[in-house]
Structure formats: C-alpha cells, structure tokens
Design a protein around this motif. Structure first.
Motif, PDB file in Angstrom:
ATOM      1  N   TYR A 172       0.875  -1.184   0.000  1.00 28.00           N
ATOM      2  CA  TYR A 172       0.000   0.000   0.000  1.00 28.00           C
ATOM      3  C   TYR A 172       0.902   1.221   0.000  1.00 28.00           C
ATOM      4  O   TYR A 172       1.813   1.326   0.827  1.00 28.00           O
ATOM      5  CB  TYR A 172      -0.886   0.029   1.246  1.00 28.00           C
ATOM      6  CG  TYR A 172      -1.920  -1.079   1.285  1.00 28.00           C
ATOM      7  CD1 TYR A 172      -2.986  -1.077   0.396  1.00 28.00           C
ATOM      8  CD2 TYR A 172      -1.831  -2.114   2.212  1.00 28.00           C
ATOM      9  CE1 TYR A 172      -3.946  -2.088   0.430  1.00 28.00           C
ATOM     10  CE2 TYR A 172      -2.781  -3.117   2.258  1.00 28.00           C
ATOM     11  CZ  TYR A 172      -3.837  -3.105   1.353  1.00 28.00           C
ATOM     12  OH  TYR A 172      -4.773  -4.095   1.397  1.00 28.00           O
ATOM     13  N   LYS A 213       3.260   0.489   2.989  1.00 30.18           N
ATOM     14  CA  LYS A 213       3.082  -0.685   3.847  1.00 30.18           C
ATOM     15  C   LYS A 213       3.130  -1.946   2.997  1.00 30.18           C
ATOM     16  O   LYS A 213       2.360  -2.108   2.053  1.00 30.18           O
ATOM     17  CB  LYS A 213       1.721  -0.564   4.561  1.00 30.18           C
ATOM     18  CG  LYS A 213       1.311  -1.790   5.329  1.00 30.18           C
ATOM     19  CD  LYS A 213       2.010  -1.866   6.650  1.00 30.18           C
ATOM     20  CE  LYS A 213       1.852  -3.245   7.269  1.00 30.18           C
ATOM     21  NZ  LYS A 213       2.703  -3.476   8.404  1.00 30.18           N
ATOM     22  N   ALA A 264       1.982  -5.204   2.909  1.00 31.19           N
ATOM     23  CA  ALA A 264       0.978  -5.988   3.635  1.00 31.19           C
ATOM     24  C   ALA A 264       1.111  -7.479   3.365  1.00 31.19           C
ATOM     25  O   ALA A 264       0.851  -8.298   4.248  1.00 31.19           O
ATOM     26  CB  ALA A 264      -0.419  -5.508   3.270  1.00 31.19           C
ATOM     27  N   PRO A 297      -1.880 -12.608  13.628  1.00 29.40           N
ATOM     28  CA  PRO A 297      -2.353 -11.516  14.484  1.00 29.40           C
ATOM     29  C   PRO A 297      -3.013 -10.420  13.648  1.00 29.40           C
ATOM     30  O   PRO A 297      -2.915 -10.438  12.425  1.00 29.40           O
ATOM     31  CB  PRO A 297      -1.065 -11.006  15.143  1.00 29.40           C
ATOM     32  CG  PRO A 297       0.043 -11.496  14.293  1.00 29.40           C
ATOM     33  CD  PRO A 297      -0.430 -12.715  13.578  1.00 29.40           C
ATOM     34  N   ASN A 298      -3.658  -9.485  14.319  1.00 29.90           N
ATOM     35  CA  ASN A 298      -4.293  -8.370  13.603  1.00 29.90           C
ATOM     36  C   ASN A 298      -3.253  -7.645  12.753  1.00 29.90           C
ATOM     37  O   ASN A 298      -2.134  -7.401  13.186  1.00 29.90           O
ATOM     38  CB  ASN A 298      -4.899  -7.356  14.600  1.00 29.90           C
ATOM     39  CG  ASN A 298      -6.051  -7.962  15.367  1.00 29.90           C
ATOM     40  OD1 ASN A 298      -6.076  -7.956  16.576  1.00 29.90           O
ATOM     41  ND2 ASN A 298      -7.008  -8.508  14.648  1.00 29.90           N
ATOM     42  N   GLY A 299      -3.668  -7.301  11.557  1.00 31.59           N
ATOM     43  CA  GLY A 299      -2.782  -6.542  10.663  1.00 31.59           C
ATOM     44  C   GLY A 299      -1.738  -7.398   9.980  1.00 31.59           C
ATOM     45  O   GLY A 299      -0.784  -6.878   9.390  1.00 31.59           O
ATOM     46  N   ALA A 300      -1.876  -8.724  10.065  1.00 27.01           N
ATOM     47  CA  ALA A 300      -0.856  -9.596   9.466  1.00 27.01           C
ATOM     48  C   ALA A 300      -0.941  -9.588   7.941  1.00 27.01           C
ATOM     49  O   ALA A 300       0.021  -9.912   7.250  1.00 27.01           O
ATOM     50  CB  ALA A 300      -1.045 -11.016   9.980  1.00 27.01           C
ATOM     51  N   GLY A 301      -2.087  -9.258   7.397  1.00 26.55           N
ATOM     52  CA  GLY A 301      -2.214  -9.205   5.935  1.00 26.55           C
ATOM     53  C   GLY A 301      -3.204 -10.208   5.376  1.00 26.55           C
ATOM     54  O   GLY A 301      -3.277 -10.396   4.156  1.00 26.55           O
ATOM     55  N   LYS A 302      -4.007 -10.819   6.237  1.00 28.32           N
ATOM     56  CA  LYS A 302      -4.937 -11.865   5.784  1.00 28.32           C
ATOM     57  C   LYS A 302      -6.022 -11.276   4.871  1.00 28.32           C
ATOM     58  O   LYS A 302      -6.284 -11.786   3.787  1.00 28.32           O
ATOM     59  CB  LYS A 302      -5.611 -12.539   6.993  1.00 28.32           C
ATOM     60  CG  LYS A 302      -4.632 -13.114   7.987  1.00 28.32           C
ATOM     61  CD  LYS A 302      -5.316 -13.738   9.174  1.00 28.32           C
ATOM     62  CE  LYS A 302      -6.071 -12.783  10.074  1.00 28.32           C
ATOM     63  NZ  LYS A 302      -5.279 -11.819  10.834  1.00 28.32           N
ATOM     64  N   THR A 303      -6.629 -10.166   5.322  1.00 24.60           N
ATOM     65  CA  THR A 303      -7.693  -9.560   4.503  1.00 24.60           C
ATOM     66  C   THR A 303      -7.120  -9.022   3.193  1.00 24.60           C
ATOM     67  O   THR A 303      -7.759  -9.134   2.134  1.00 24.60           O
ATOM     68  CB  THR A 303      -8.396  -8.439   5.298  1.00 24.60           C
ATOM     69  OG1 THR A 303      -8.883  -9.010   6.508  1.00 24.60           O
ATOM     70  CG2 THR A 303      -9.545  -7.835   4.541  1.00 24.60           C
ATOM     71  N   SER A 304      -5.918  -8.475   3.260  1.00 21.50           N
ATOM     72  CA  SER A 304      -5.296  -7.971   2.024  1.00 21.50           C
ATOM     73  C   SER A 304      -5.150  -9.112   1.030  1.00 21.50           C
ATOM     74  O   SER A 304      -5.394  -8.941  -0.174  1.00 21.50           O
ATOM     75  CB  SER A 304      -3.910  -7.386   2.312  1.00 21.50           C
ATOM     76  OG  SER A 304      -4.032  -6.344   3.230  1.00 21.50           O
ATOM     77  N   GLN A 327     -15.223  -9.877   5.326  1.00 19.67           N
ATOM     78  CA  GLN A 327     -15.053  -9.642   6.766  1.00 19.67           C
ATOM     79  C   GLN A 327     -16.252  -8.875   7.343  1.00 19.67           C
ATOM     80  O   GLN A 327     -16.679  -9.127   8.452  1.00 19.67           O
ATOM     81  CB  GLN A 327     -13.764  -8.853   6.993  1.00 19.67           C
ATOM     82  CG  GLN A 327     -13.336  -8.819   8.432  1.00 19.67           C
ATOM     83  CD  GLN A 327     -11.950  -8.223   8.589  1.00 19.67           C
ATOM     84  OE1 GLN A 327     -11.593  -7.265   7.930  1.00 19.67           O
ATOM     85  NE2 GLN A 327     -11.158  -8.798   9.466  1.00 19.67           N
ATOM     86  N   GLU A 370     -12.942 -14.490   8.467  1.00 22.29           N
ATOM     87  CA  GLU A 370     -13.459 -14.542   9.848  1.00 22.29           C
ATOM     88  C   GLU A 370     -14.975 -14.798   9.856  1.00 22.29           C
ATOM     89  O   GLU A 370     -15.754 -13.966  10.324  1.00 22.29           O
ATOM     90  CB  GLU A 370     -13.121 -13.258  10.585  1.00 22.29           C
ATOM     91  CG  GLU A 370     -11.630 -13.038  10.655  1.00 22.29           C
ATOM     92  CD  GLU A 370     -11.232 -11.731  11.339  1.00 22.29           C
ATOM     93  OE1 GLU A 370     -12.013 -11.236  12.156  1.00 22.29           O
ATOM     94  OE2 GLU A 370     -10.136 -11.252  11.049  1.00 22.29           O
TER      95      GLU A 370
END
Ligand SMILES: Nc1ncnc2c1ncn2[C@@H]1O[C@H](COP(=O)(O)OP(=O)(O)OP(=O)(O)O)[C@@H](O)[C@H]1O
Length: 904
Positions: free
Chosen positions: A597, A606, A608, A627-634, A673, A752
């Motif tokens: 990004y 970033k 991601a 963990p949160n922000g690891a890049g899964k949604t990206s 999500q 999720e």
C-alpha cells in the motif's frame, strides 16, 4: 447436485431485475414521493401564478367595468384605460423629451429655470442659426392651440403609446421659448374623453449652442453622461441637429435624440413617440426659412392605431420557466448519483460482482431503471403541467418536448454514471450534486441568460458555454419558455417542428452527442477503475476458452527469502512445480503474491503481503491464522479482485486473477469480513438473488435456498423472510456465510466467518463448512484456534505479511510445540521439592509460571515419559499434600503465540 454452468447475460439481468424490483417495492414510498415531486412543483407554480394574478393581474390590469358585461373607457381609471379596446384612438399633442431641471446641462449649477440646451452644427453656421431660431415661436399669450407650441416633458414613456404619459404625470409640460415672459407659463385644460383635467404648462428657455462639427456634438453629448465626465455629473441636452449641407434647395438634417428614455426592455415596447416632433421642428424651421413664418407644417396630433381590449397577463410559468424547470429536471441528478455511490460505498456492487454479476447486465439494468424512473417523473411533470394549464407545456409541440426531455434525462443519467466514478462517499456526492443543481440554475439565469440576450455577445462563446450540460438544458428550456410566452402574448402556438431552429436545434444536437460520448466515457472509466481492466482492454482479445498456463523454469521468479522456514520453502517449491506442470491441477495457486500500500498522509508505504506462495488442491480447507494486521484480509482482497496485487499473481481453477477475474467470479463464493447486505431485503431474497447469479433455477434454486437457510439456522421462526435490517449481528454473519456457499462454488473465501456467533451457531456453521469442503476449496481466516483445528486441513500462520509456517494442525503442534506442560499445586513450603521432582523427570524442564504454590513446567517431549510423570506425582503425594496437578499437550494456541512472538 449437477454442476451448474456460469449464468448467461439474460439470467444475470433477470436476477438483478428481480432483486431491484423487490428492493424498489420495499422503497415504494420513496419512489412515489420522487415521482410526485413534479405534481407539487407544478402546484407550487399554480399557486404563485394565482397569487401574482390576485396582486397584479387584478382589476388594475384590465379595462374598467360597470358590471360584468359593460366595460370601457368611461368606466376606467387612467391606469385601466390603457387596457381598454380603442376602436377610435384619441389624438394627443406630440411632445419632446426635455431633461428634468436638475439634470440640464448648464454652468455653474442647474436651477428650476435652467434652459433646455439644443446643439446644432452643419456646413453653414449662419443658416443653422436661422433654422434654430425658427424652431420655437414666441407667443405672448396662449392661443388655445397646443400644436403652435414646442412642448416637452421629462416624464418617462408609458407602457403603451395610447397616450403620452406626460399628460397623466404630475410633472409639468414645458413650453420651449427663446425667452420666457410671465405670459409664457399658463394652465390649459386637457379634455380627452374620459379624461378632463387642467395641466400646468411652464416656460423653459431653449438655448441653441453651435458646435463646429458633428464629432464635437458627439463629444459634448457623451460628456453629458455621468460616466463621460470626470466629476460624474449628469449634463443632459434636449437634442441636437446637424444641418449638414442644407441650403435653399435641400434640407438635410440628422437628429440626436436621447435614447435613455426609449425604454426597450423586454416587458415594455419601445417608446419613440417623442422623436417625430424633433423632425417636425427641423422641417418647420426650414419651411419658415423658405416661405416666412406664415407658412407652417402644423404637427397637431399623434395617435395610436385602434386596438382590442387587453389584459395585463403575466405568465409566470413561462417567465421563470428556465430556472424553475432546470431545477425540477436536475433534481433527479442527486437521486441517481447517490444511489450509484451508495452501492459503491456499501460495497454491494463488488459483492454482486464477486458472485458473478457481469458489468454489462449491471449497467443495462441500472440504466434502464434510472431511465424508467426519470421518464415517469418527466411524464408526470408534463401531464400535470398541461392539466393545470401551464403554457410551457400546452403551447409547445408535445413531440418536441418528448424528444428534448428524453435526451435530457439520458444525458443526466450518463453524467451521474460518470460522476459516480469520482465519489466513494454518499455524503460528499450528495453535497456536490445539490451544488450542481442549484448552482446551474442560478448561473443559468444570472449569467448565461444575460449573455444569451446580449446580441453583441459572440455566438461562438454561447455554443462553448452550452457544452456544459447544465447550460444546454437551460438553453433548451429557455427557448421553449420564450416560444410559449411569445405564443401566449400573440395568441398563437408555441414551438413547432417548423420553427425548431437556431438555439433549440443547436442544444438538442449538443446534448445528443454529449449523451453518447459521456455514456461511453462513463463505461470506459468504470471498466478501468472499478473493474481494473487494462486501459486498452477493448483492443485486447478476450478468448472465451480457458487459457492453459504453463510456465517454463526461466519464467518462474525465484525469490530467495532470508530465513524462510523449510515448510514454507517446500510449499513454494510445490507451487513452482504446479506452475511447470499446469495451473489447473490446483483449486488455488498463489505465485509470490505481494501487496504494497502506498504511503499516504506522511505514512510510509506498507508491505501488507510479502511474496505469498501456496497451492490448494480441490476439497481442502486452508486456514490462515495471524495476528491483527498480518495481511490476511489484504490477501483475500487480492484473490477476490477488490485490490490488485502489486506483483505476483494467483490462479483460481487455472484462471489468472490478473486477467480473468470476470470468469473467476462465476466459480467462487465470498464471505467478506464485514457483511455486505441490503437492509431492505430478506435473507431468502438475498439467497434467491445470489442463487440466480450462480445459475440456479426453478425448483433447484428453491431447494438450494431452503437448504441454505436451514444450514445456517435462519429457516425457523420466519427468520428467512425477515428483512435483514431486523437481523442480529450473528444472523447477518450466518447469512453472509450462506451466500458464499450457495450455488456450489469451486473456491470459497471466508474472512473470519464466525465472528460474533454464539457457540451453538458456531458449531452449526462449522458443520456447514465441513459439508461444503467436500466440493470446494476453502480459504478461511480466523482468530479462533478451535475453529482452525476443527475445520482446516492445513494451516498457515501469517505474521507481518509473510507465511511463517504451513502444515496440518498436528504437524504444526508437533513441530512448534514439542513439550508437555505440567502444572502442580501444593503449599508454598513444598515448592522446592516439587521443582526437584520435576527435574528428576526431565533435566531440561523449564519453570514457566509460579504463584502461591502453583507452578507450571515445560517438559521437552523427547526426554519425558508420561509414566514417569505419574510415578513422580504419586511419590510426591506420599511426601506432602498435593492439592492439584495436571499434564497437558501443547495447544495450537501455544504454537500461534510462539510463532507470532518469535517475530515480535
Ligand atoms: N487500504 C490500505 N491502505 C494502507 N494500508 C492498509 C490498507 N489496508 C490494509 N492496510 C494495512 O495492511 C496491513 C494488513 O492489513 P489486513 O487488513 O490485511 O490485516 P488482517 O490480517 O486482515 O487484520 P485483521 O485480522 O485485523 O483483520 C495492516 O497494517 C493495515 O494497516
């Protein structure tokens, strides 16, 4: 269930139409309100017209009457007289325009007795002087015939030339004389049926000033204007004569008259009645010069032609039409724009796209819907406007109105589609749209119309201004209003195809061309921005056959990632192997996928997702932990086409996500999500819509929807038929999962899926996913280790954008766990002994926790025998009281924490 092929264009259009129909049915009141706005607006116009009529178009604006049938001059006031029929027009003495005393050009200061100055020039000054002297005759006493006097007034001309307003004004009539004597001011009786009143005639000295040339006269007259002199004073002259080459044989004269009084505004006719007397004066003076004062051309009277009775009728609708109708038509623009932007903001459009809705059906159905609404709106407007008798609609040809309004609404829809590409937020779009609506109307009336009515303003510039769609609309409405106004005024029809020319033809052509161009541009921009197509996509071949992707060794980018774990390396090698063989052998194949990004607002860029390579066979459920922000949604966003990978690519069923996203959409299901649902539709209606997009039909569709509702516990208690707006968070989540699975997709992405679900719902959701993975590959992100363990065949732990480990849950526990956890609780004085006993079992045992008698130890599996642990505990129990104890294997959570902590 039989494998379904992708839905055809017609099936997709049908699905969207049905969904929109239900949605619009739920919004029926908003739609009715929208379509009835024109009724209210026309009604408003009617009320304004009635108010105006009662205030202005009342008895004062028509001929006076004795009773309902008997009207005429004798029953009229002086105001009403102008509206009466004049079968025999009265005669009025012709007058001059003489400046009011305070404005007359005299030095140093004007006074009540300031002279009225006349300039004269010509080739022969002495002849000019003679002629000017002959202009006014001095009578010592009033002889009863006004025609013998040079009379004038400073009052403004009236609405009609029926009579010179001077006779009704309070201002005196001036008698221009060479010298004023006490007898040269007098009172006379104006006796013109039905009017009879005395009028003051005041003497004013006429001053004749010679100028050397015509241009000197021009200069002097120009200086008489406020802006023509440095002191900004008004120095008015009565008139000027240029006798040019006049001699005994020829009278050649130019007359300057004061045009300030000609009053050629739109609402009033030109009032030039006071010019002829000037010409008569020059002729009379010349005759006097030739024949002596005995011979005269008496200019006795002027009179208007006979005329029928009229009425002061101001057609408000036609007068304020362009502004009012511009606003009415443009009011649809914010409605269309916000609907389009809302679907974008709520990501409903991408959700539909992800489930197989093509761009063409979306565009055609949406366009048709907006067109129908706009058409209905305009139809109501025109019908109601005609019904209440608005001339704008009544007098202009209905077929011209139809053509013009059709082009207008189509252009408006195209602009809304184009503008929707620029907004992602409904509030901003609404504000800008209303600024466009009201700004266009105001600029139209105060700027564009001003230029339009100025005959000196270059026509080329007008056309350039009309390229702005708001002004072309305004121009068209202006032309229609003018035609209606003129038609009404003259008692004829308004615009017809026979007089469909100039402005109207011009704007209709401009709007027609703009509509086609803007529509094409809107579609093009949508394709390259929203659908992320190549800017030259229309030149590229789009083969309908599935492309075979085979890579040579040299084509595969070898990326050496420092410290990459062996399992991750192994997965990368597996991917490379598939790339060499065939990408179709895998359900999902990611090849070194990256997402960066770009930095915004001073933030650095970033990374991601850092070069992800995984291969998923059909029927596997792959869990992404991190963990949160690891890049899964990206990662999921890239796989579902919401964002474009910065580099690398992935294949779904052998189709490249960079080039074949449209076809991939027909085979995947997505549970995003955040729930992307229509609040006004029920769960069943959602599933019916997405089922149709997946080409399910008839009883198969019905059954699939029932099964889906049952599987996610939304069937009972009428929940499936409730509007989603009334669902709890958990119900919405379950519906999102059901949507992702309907129609047997080959690959399902679940971001999720169990967030916010109660334990019972979660368990039944797991059953649904377990059943689904028999037919599909599932990629699932979750923060629940329990869920990952129950559902996933393989897991990957993702930290800071890269995969840290990958494998079956058991393997990972074995690889990263590798120890037992022994917990023993005693009294505090025996802690030492417990520790000693534990070290006897395993030399490398590590105390990881201690508090008031409770201790936790990590025992390496390699050097620990469970039987020895039991024996040691039994021995301890004999030596001192053991309150509690326990031995546990490593959990997935331990593995997760360990992997995640290693990097933090
Ligand atoms: N549009 C964006 N622009 C800039 N940075 C972004 C954008 N979207 C995500 N990020 C950043 O990329 C990183 C990965 O985000 P992502 O949402 O993919 O994580 P995640 O693993 O799904 O997190 P979570 O478990 O909380 O959903 C985060 O640091 C996030 O701040």
């Amino acid at each position: 269930m039989a494998e379904s092929s992708p839905a055809s264009f017609l099936t997709q259009a049908d699905a969207l139409l049905r969904k929109n129909f239900v949605f619009q049915k739920r919004n029926i009141w908003s739609n009715i309100r929208l379509v009835t706005i024109p009724f209210f607006l026309c009604f408003l116009l009617l009320v304004i017209q009635m108010l105006f009529d009662s205030q202005f178009n009342d008895v004062h604006g028509q001929c006076g009457c004795l009773n309902e049938k008997t009207c005429g001059l004798r029953y009229s006031t002086s105001e009403q007289a102008a509206f009466c029929a004049i079968p025999k027009p009265p005669q009025w003495t012709p007058l001059l325009q003489i400046p009011a005393p305070q404005y007359r050009a005299v030095a140093p200061y004007p006074s009540r007795s300031s002279p009225a100055t006349f300039f004269f020039t010509g080739k022969n000054q002495s002849l000019g002087k003679i002629l000017m002297r002959n202009m006014y005759t001095n009578f010592s006493e009033f002889d009863g015939d006004l025609a013998n006097y040079v009379l004038g007034s400073s009052s403004l001309p009236a609405y009609t030339n029926y009579m010179d307003s001077t006779f009704l004004s309070d201002l005196p009539i001036y008698n221009i004389q060479h010298e004023c004597s006490p007898n040269s001011s007098f009172s006379t009786l104006i006796d013109q049926f039905p009017l009879a009143f005395p009028k003051e005639i005041n003497c004013v000295q006429g001053l004749n000033l010679w100028q050397n040339s015509s241009s000197d006269v021009n200069n002097e007259l120009f200086r008489g204007y406020r802006k023509g002199n440095p002191d900004e004073k008004i120095n008015e002259y009565a008139a000027a004569f240029d006798f040019q080459n006049t001699n005994r044989n020829i009278l050649n004269v130019s007359v300057w008259y004061n045009s300030t009084y000609k009053n050629d505004t739109v609402v009033r006719p030109m009032a030039l009645i006071r010019v002829p007397r000037l010409v008569n004066m020059a002729s009379n003076a010349y005759l006097d010069f030739l024949k002596g004062s005995e011979t005269k051309i008496l200019f006795e009277y002027v009179k208007e032609m006979p005329k029928p009775e009229t009425k002061l009728g101001l057609d408000i609708a036609s007068l304020i039409g362009p502004l009012f109708f511009t606003w009415v038509i443009l009011l649809l623009f914010p409605v269309i724009l916000t609907t389009l932007v809302y679907e974008k903001q709520q990501r409903l459009r991408i959700m539909m796209k992800m489930h197989g809705l093509g761009d063409a059906p979306y565009w055609i159905v949406s366009y048709t819907y907006f067109f129908l609404i706009s058409f209905l709106y305009m139809l109501c407007f025109a019908l109601f406007g005609s019904a209440i008798g608005l001339n704008f609609f009544r007098l202009n040809d209905y077929s011209i109105q139809l053509v013009f309004f059709l082009i207008c609404i189509n252009l408006q829809i195209s602009i809304a589609f184009l503008a929707s590409a620029m907004f992602s937020d409904v509030k901003t779009a609404t504000v800008i749209a209303y600024i466009y609506v009201f700004g266009t109307g105001l600029l139209g009336i105060f700027l564009f119309q001003f230029f339009l009515e100025d005959p000196h303003f270059p026509r080329g510039w007008i056309i350039a201004m009309e390229l702005y769609p708001g002004f072309s609309l305004y121009r068209g409405l202006y032309e229609l209003s003018q035609s209606a106004f003129a038609g009404d005024y003259r008692g004829v029809e308004g615009m017809r195809w026979g007089n469909f020319e100039n402005g109207m033809k011009e704007v209709t052509c401009i709007m027609l061309i703009e509509w086609l161009l803007l529509l094409a541009s809107a579609y093009y921009i949508d394709q390259i921005t929203y659908s992320r197509k190549h800017p030259l996509f229309f030149l590229m071949q789009n083969s309908s056959k599935k492309k075979q992707h085979h890579f040579s060794q040299s084509q595969i980018s070898k990326v050496v990632i420092e410290m990459e774990k062996p399992d991750v390396c192994q997965e990368r090698e597996k991917v490379e192997q598939y790339l060499l063989e065939s990408t179709e052998n895998c359900a999902v194949l990611c090849n070194n996928l990256k997402k960066v990004y770009s930095g915004k607002d001073g933030n650095p860029q970033k990374l991601a997702v850092r070069g992800l390579s995984i291969a998923l066979p059909q029927g596997e459920c792959f869990g992404m932990l991190g963990p949160n922000g690891a890049g899964k949604t990206s990662f999921i966003n890239m796989m579902t086409g919401i964002t474009k990978p910065s580099s690398g690519t992935a294949f779904v069923q052998g189709l490249d996500i960079l080039t074949d996203m449209d076809r991939i959409y027909t085979t995947i299901g997505v549970c995003p999500q955040h729930d992307l649902l229509w609040e006004k539709l029920s769960g069943r209606e959602h599933l019916l819509f997405y089922g149709r997009l997946k080409n399910l039909k008839g009883s198969v569709l019905k059954q699939a929807v029932e099964d889906s509702l049952r599987s996610v516990n939304l069937f009972h208690g009428g929940n499936g038929d409730k509007q989603v707006g009334k669902y709890s968070g958990g119900m919405k989540r379950r519906l999102s999962v059901a949507i992702s699975l309907i129609g047997n997709p080959k690959v399902v992405y679940m971001d999720e899926p169990s967030t916010g679900l109660d334990p019972a719902s979660r368990k039944s959701l797991w059953d649904v996913v377990k059943r689904a993975k028999r037919k599909a590959a599932i990629i699932l992100t979750t923060h629940s280790m329990e869920e990952a363990e129950v559902l996933c065949d393989r897991l990957g732990i993702f930290v800071d954008g890269s995969l840290q480990c990958i494998g079956k849950p058991k393997e990972l526990k074995g690889r990263y766990g590798g120890s037992y956890v022994l917990t023993v609780t005693t009294s505090e004085e025996h802690e030492q002994e417990v520790e000693q006993l534990v070290h006897n079992i395993s030399e490398n045992a590590k105390k990881i926790y201690r508090t008031s008698g409770t201790q936790k130890f990590e025992l390496p599996k390699k050097e620990t025998k469970i039987a020895e642990v039991f024996q040691a505990v039994a021995k301890a129990k004999m030596m001192f009281p053991v309150v509690a104890w326990g031995l546990a294997d490593t959990t997935l959570e331990d593995v997760f924490v360990k992997v995640a902590q290693t990097l933090s």
